[in-house]
Design an enzyme around this catalytic site. Structure first.
Site, PDB file in Angstrom:
ATOM      1  N   PRO A   2      59.398  37.600  27.399  1.00  0.00           N
ATOM      2  CG  PRO A   2      58.641  39.404  28.475  1.00  0.00           C
ATOM      3  CD  PRO A   2      58.641  38.569  26.703  1.00  0.00           C
ATOM      4  CD  GLU A   3      62.343  31.521  28.033  1.00  0.00           C
ATOM      5  OE1 GLU A   3      63.301  30.601  28.009  1.00  0.00           O
ATOM      6  OE2 GLU A   3      62.964  31.670  26.832  1.00  0.00           O
ATOM      7  CG  HIS A 106      53.624  50.951  19.790  1.00  0.00           C
ATOM      8  ND1 HIS A 106      52.199  51.001  19.303  1.00  0.00           N
ATOM      9  CD2 HIS A 106      54.407  50.935  18.735  1.00  0.00           C
ATOM     10  CE1 HIS A 106      52.264  50.742  17.659  1.00  0.00           C
ATOM     11  NE2 HIS A 106      53.818  50.557  17.624  1.00  0.00           N
ATOM     12  NE  ARG A 124      53.449  40.512  17.913  1.00  0.00           N
ATOM     13  CZ  ARG A 124      54.431  39.713  17.267  1.00  0.00           C
ATOM     14  NH1 ARG A 124      55.711  39.058  18.118  1.00  0.00           N
ATOM     15  NH2 ARG A 124      53.656  38.579  16.801  1.00  0.00           N
TER      16      ARG A 124
END
Ligand SMILES: [Zn+2]
Length: 287
Positions: A2-3, A106, A124
């Protein structure tokens, strides 16, 4: 990853949901994120009212009473989900780049509120939570980062002086968080296309006018992306079932081989690799 615009969208939806709400407790299913979640994490949050959710660059900042803060970074694959207890919400995701539904695996951290819970998912595990005990430490945490594009310190004097005698290309600098915070790979290509500047151009060769264009267009592109709900790279819907729409506005990102969108240009958009990142541009319009 994400930015800034996507993190801002998460901030807005999270802030709407948890501002002025009290955390009943926190359940941690896996402490081993990029930084290990400390053992006092639950007591830090328990029965505390969230003042608001802020943001700097790609960091979310949870404001707690007594000058306490919790910093959240979503890493590569972190998403935040809101699950209602009574009225079941179909779409739970507050963020982008992933499934709109709460994944089965997760889900590492759960914040329990009265009528809902907030779940942090991260396959991750490059994301993290950091507890920060006062404003001084909070500012220290961001010391190494350059201003955001919206900051008044991101101005011509700053940019022009920063670029003097520097040999690296402009694409590298737009991604360099020490120079400017929060611009990522998608938006760097779009900003340079709008500014008509070649991504390979060495920054020491940029004129003041070109620096000014970069400043103005950085703000413009990021604001537009935020107003469009960010960019949904995969099939994504947020908690209200909406998709981000900025991906429909991409002029060059992932447009390789397509006709340049500038009027009167029949050139095809090219893709080149700069510092291991794909870069998209029109070598006729961008000099
Ligand atoms: Zn062109």
């Amino acid at each position: 990853m994400p930015e800034l615009p996507e993190v801002e969208i998460v901030r807005q939806s999270l802030n709407k949901k948890i501002k002025q709400k009290k955390v009943k407790k926190v359940i941690i299913r896996n402490r081993n994120l990029r930084f290990k979640i400390p053992f006092n994490f639950n007591s830090y949050f328990q029965n505390k009212k969230i003042i608001k959710v802020g943001r700097f660059s790609k960091y979310l900042i949870i404001y707690l009473p007594q000058d306490n803060y919790c910093l959240i970074h979503l890493g590569m694959s972190g998403t935040i989900h809101v699950i209602n207890n009574v009225k079941i919400n179909k779409h739970t995701n507050t963020s982008f780049y992933n499934s709109p539904f709460l994944p089965k695996k997760h889900n590492h951290v759960e914040f329990i509120f009265d009528n809902f819970k907030v779940v942090y998912n991260d396959p991750r595990r490059f994301g993290f939570f950091l507890l920060i005990k006062n404003n001084l430490d909070l500012n220290k945490r961001f010391n190494h980062l350059g201003p955001e594009p919206f900051d008044q310190n991101f101005n011509l004097t700053y940019v022009y002086n920063f670029f003097k005698r520097k040999n690296k290309n402009i694409k590298n600098f737009l991604l360099d968080q020490k120079f400017v915070s929060g611009i990522g790979n998608i938006y760097a290509s779009e900003i340079l296309f709008l500014s008509k500047i070649n991504p390979f151009k060495k920054v020491k060769l940029l004129s003041k006018k070109e620096c000014q264009k970069i400043i103005i267009n950085s703000k413009k592109i990021l604001l537009k992306a935020i107003s469009k709900g960010g960019s949904s790279i995969r099939d994504f819907k947020d908690i209200s079932g909406l998709k981000g729409g900025f991906q429909n506005e991409f002029k060059v990102y992932h447009q390789e081989g397509k006709r340049c969108k500038n009027l009167g240009c029949s050139n095809l958009i090219k893709k080149k690799i700069i510092s291991n990142r794909s870069t998209f541009f029109c070598d006729s319009c961008q000099k």
